[in-house]
Design a protein around this motif. Sequence first.
Motif, PDB file in Angstrom:
ATOM      1  N   TRP A 149      30.417  47.338  46.431  1.00  0.00           N
ATOM      2  CA  TRP A 149      30.157  48.765  46.609  1.00  0.00           C
ATOM      3  C   TRP A 149      31.414  49.521  47.078  1.00  0.00           C
ATOM      4  CZ3 TRP A 149      30.829  51.417  51.191  1.00  0.00           C
ATOM      5  CH2 TRP A 149      31.004  50.637  52.348  1.00  0.00           C
ATOM      6  N   ILE A 150      32.303  48.804  47.784  1.00  0.00           N
ATOM      7  CA  ILE A 150      33.490  49.490  48.317  1.00  0.00           C
ATOM      8  C   ILE A 150      34.383  49.945  47.158  1.00  0.00           C
ATOM      9  CG2 ILE A 150      35.528  49.274  49.790  1.00  0.00           C
ATOM     10  CD1 ILE A 150      33.998  47.119  51.385  1.00  0.00           C
ATOM     11  N   THR A 151      34.697  49.017  46.267  1.00  0.00           N
ATOM     12  CA  THR A 151      35.548  49.372  45.128  1.00  0.00           C
ATOM     13  C   THR A 151      34.877  50.419  44.258  1.00  0.00           C
ATOM     14  OG1 THR A 151      36.171  47.052  45.155  1.00  0.00           O
ATOM     15  CG2 THR A 151      36.985  48.342  43.321  1.00  0.00           C
ATOM     16  N   GLN A 152      33.553  50.341  44.164  1.00  0.00           N
ATOM     17  CA  GLN A 152      32.857  51.277  43.284  1.00  0.00           C
ATOM     18  C   GLN A 152      32.685  52.668  43.896  1.00  0.00           C
ATOM     19  OE1 GLN A 152      29.300  49.057  42.337  1.00  0.00           O
ATOM     20  NE2 GLN A 152      30.181  48.366  40.400  1.00  0.00           N
ATOM     21  N   SER A 153      32.733  52.760  45.226  1.00  0.00           N
ATOM     22  CA  SER A 153      32.501  54.071  45.835  1.00  0.00           C
ATOM     23  C   SER A 153      33.784  54.821  46.177  1.00  0.00           C
ATOM     24  CB  SER A 153      31.636  53.920  47.090  1.00  0.00           C
ATOM     25  OG  SER A 153      32.341  53.204  48.081  1.00  0.00           O
ATOM     26  N   VAL A 154      34.919  54.119  46.155  1.00  0.00           N
ATOM     27  CA  VAL A 154      36.175  54.822  46.471  1.00  0.00           C
ATOM     28  C   VAL A 154      36.800  55.357  45.175  1.00  0.00           C
ATOM     29  CG1 VAL A 154      36.654  53.546  48.588  1.00  0.00           C
ATOM     30  CG2 VAL A 154      37.504  52.668  46.409  1.00  0.00           C
ATOM     31  N   PRO A 155      37.670  56.370  45.311  1.00  0.00           N
ATOM     32  CA  PRO A 155      38.216  56.990  44.097  1.00  0.00           C
ATOM     33  C   PRO A 155      39.335  56.176  43.447  1.00  0.00           C
ATOM     34  CG  PRO A 155      39.030  58.128  46.030  1.00  0.00           C
ATOM     35  CD  PRO A 155      38.085  57.086  46.526  1.00  0.00           C
ATOM     36  N   VAL A 156      39.004  54.975  43.003  1.00  0.00           N
ATOM     37  CA  VAL A 156      39.947  54.221  42.171  1.00  0.00           C
ATOM     38  C   VAL A 156      39.217  53.855  40.884  1.00  0.00           C
ATOM     39  CG1 VAL A 156      41.401  53.214  43.977  1.00  0.00           C
ATOM     40  CG2 VAL A 156      39.347  52.037  43.294  1.00  0.00           C
TER      41      VAL A 156
END
Lengths: 241, 532
Positions: B382-389
């Motif tokens: 979820w971290i990678t998916q929720s941050v703007p990258v």
Amino acid sequence: MLKIEGLTKKYGDKRAVDDLSLQIAQGEICGFIGHNGAGKTTAIKAVCGVLRFDSGEIYIGGQSVKKEPMACKRMTAYVPDNPDLYDFLPGIKYLNFIADVYGIDAGERRRRIHQYAEIFELTADLAAPVSAYSHGMKQKLALMAALIHEPRFMVFDEPFVGLDPKASRTVKDIMRQKCDNGGAVFFSTHVLEVAEKLCDKVAIIKGGKLVACGDMETVRGDSSLEEVFFEIEGEGTGADD
Amino acid sequence: MIRKLFLLNLRALLSGVLKSNSRGKGPGAAKMVFAAVVGIALAFSIFSMFYMMFNFVCESFFTAGIGFMYFSAFAITVFSLCVLSSVLTGAAIVFGAKDNELLLSMPIKPADILIGRLLTLFTAEYAITFLVALAAFVPWLAGGFATGSGILLFVAGALLLPPMALSAALLLAWLLTLISSRLRHKNIVTLAISVAFLIAYLYFYMNMQSYLGELVAKGGELAEAFRAAVPPFYLFGVSVADGDIMSGLAFAAWAVAPFAAALLLLAANYHKVLTTNRGGAKIVYREKQVAAKSALSALIGKEMARFWSKPAVVLNSSIGSVFMLVSPLLLIKQTGILAQFTTFALITNTAPATLLAAALAILASSNNLGASLVSLEGKNLWITQSVPVSARTALRAKLAAHLLTSSIPCLFASLCFGAVLAAGPADWLLLLIAPQTVIAFIAVIGLTLNLYFPKLDWTSEVQVVKQSAPAMFTLFGAWLILAGLGLLYGFVFSALLPVTAYLWICGAFFAAAGGCGYAWLMKRGAKMFARL
């Protein structure tokens, strides 16, 4: 700040969220209420761009989550219901990682980390690995990481679970302060008293459908939010039993 | 309950290999067939490796009258392999599994949880034992040295080797867990201990044939010393070679007693072992200025931190890199190896640099980190998916992590080899470029397979890096491709092309395939990652 139009998300044949429409204006705190499995987390994940949805549109600050996901994520902060953070990083490195991803310059991030670590009383533990944190400490770290880029729009899934009373109070103060500065907050909770006291607006979801939505005063009327909720859900409050 | 727990562990293990898709459908016939082919190929290669070893010494041992050494060597081999395969896995699943607390909260006896986990380790140990036993049994039988009582005692003794090995593995795993919990740089220390253990084992294995040859030459004198040094293996050897039941019973006591003691001790204290907080020294936070990095650099840093966080991840997904770092030192320090190598190059009429470039390519094919990096996100996805990258940036970071962990050790090895060989410009180019193309190809293929078969619900990283479908498919797929290219040269192209030119063509193939795979990852792969 947030505009959801006809959001639908299906898992196989099941509609977890069914044609949900909702708006939150700048300065508003909106509580999102519903039973377990009602579709709150699915809708929240769709708003944050974590979960793709089948139909409908979501706009954050006027930008489409589908078409401009990066722009939307830059404006948004998200804290999930169970913050599984990178266990292998120390708290400070996790915060620096998030700050790097959001492009926060070194001086500004230092100031903000210092500020929020003091507020959440986590300064002494920042060098420890996340794996050594308690649930509440992880929740605090997730909140710090969410706030580090000064988001305009904050989305929290059960933000008060695991927090001590002081930290809960701090979070409520921060939510109100952000809204007073032109931001907006959308959060789910099962604690109806908190929603009643904190929220300007409330949205109630049942079986994936939005069954009530509006200003707290309008939805609540002369009753309490708890009474309204159980009335909508078709259950007694227990007081009559 | 033990049966249920064992099946749960086994399901977790198999779901890594044959995970059904997100819609709950089965793994599919193609995947089943591929997994079966890979499994058979792996079993065959283990069998072949040990068959060659036992076949080499069998007749000499029996005709020299020291047949017991044949079985002692078998027992030592099985014991070492079982210990090696169970130490890190044991530390991860017996002492460090993420569902330990969940299971302890249920009305299940801690001893049952322990036994359920040990049965999983036994499954792997018995599979290894069966293959090595078969490899030792065939030359023994074919040579006409086998007797009825010997066969019976061989089978019975072989069945007792895994418990004996498991007691040693559990002790080492517990010590590893204890030491690492008290140290600040626990992962580096654990990694160093594990690598030292691995190198010691490989050194022993590489020199085993010369040790055995020496034993044949010196006969009884060394056998006596052997009996004093490692009595259980001596007893096993004597019992099978002479059909001596008393020695067999004595060996059984050596095998069963430590295991029973370990089991009883651990079962009685398992709850305490799992829940005792050994409280490593608290690290005091001191505020300091940190330089800002780009999102890509931050993601690469995160991937590298995850890589270094678990020795099991390093050793299972980058074992080739360990050898890349060690092999040049051996080549430089032990000049005898260099001489043997140069002779081999002369016999095969191949430039030494070409042989070393091919060797590095084989080592590079043992690194499959890219095949685990999506799965290792697990509940953190979820971290990678929720941050703007973007998903592309996230995938680039994963590829970079594979390249960093493989390319740098490979570059080090290439530079050392080139310097030792005093290579010319063409040889330098081959040594520097050809293995790197294999690394790039495997990084792309591994990541692609991981996108198709992600396993995000693991309870221990070992399930991802050691037992998951993409990790196994990448490792054995790469070996099969390299073996196929080798056979293709041997049977078709050797008459048409010098081996150096063939290696360049292979390098170009890997570079082109890697490039195409990268283009696919940046388009389709990024979409798949975003949809996870």
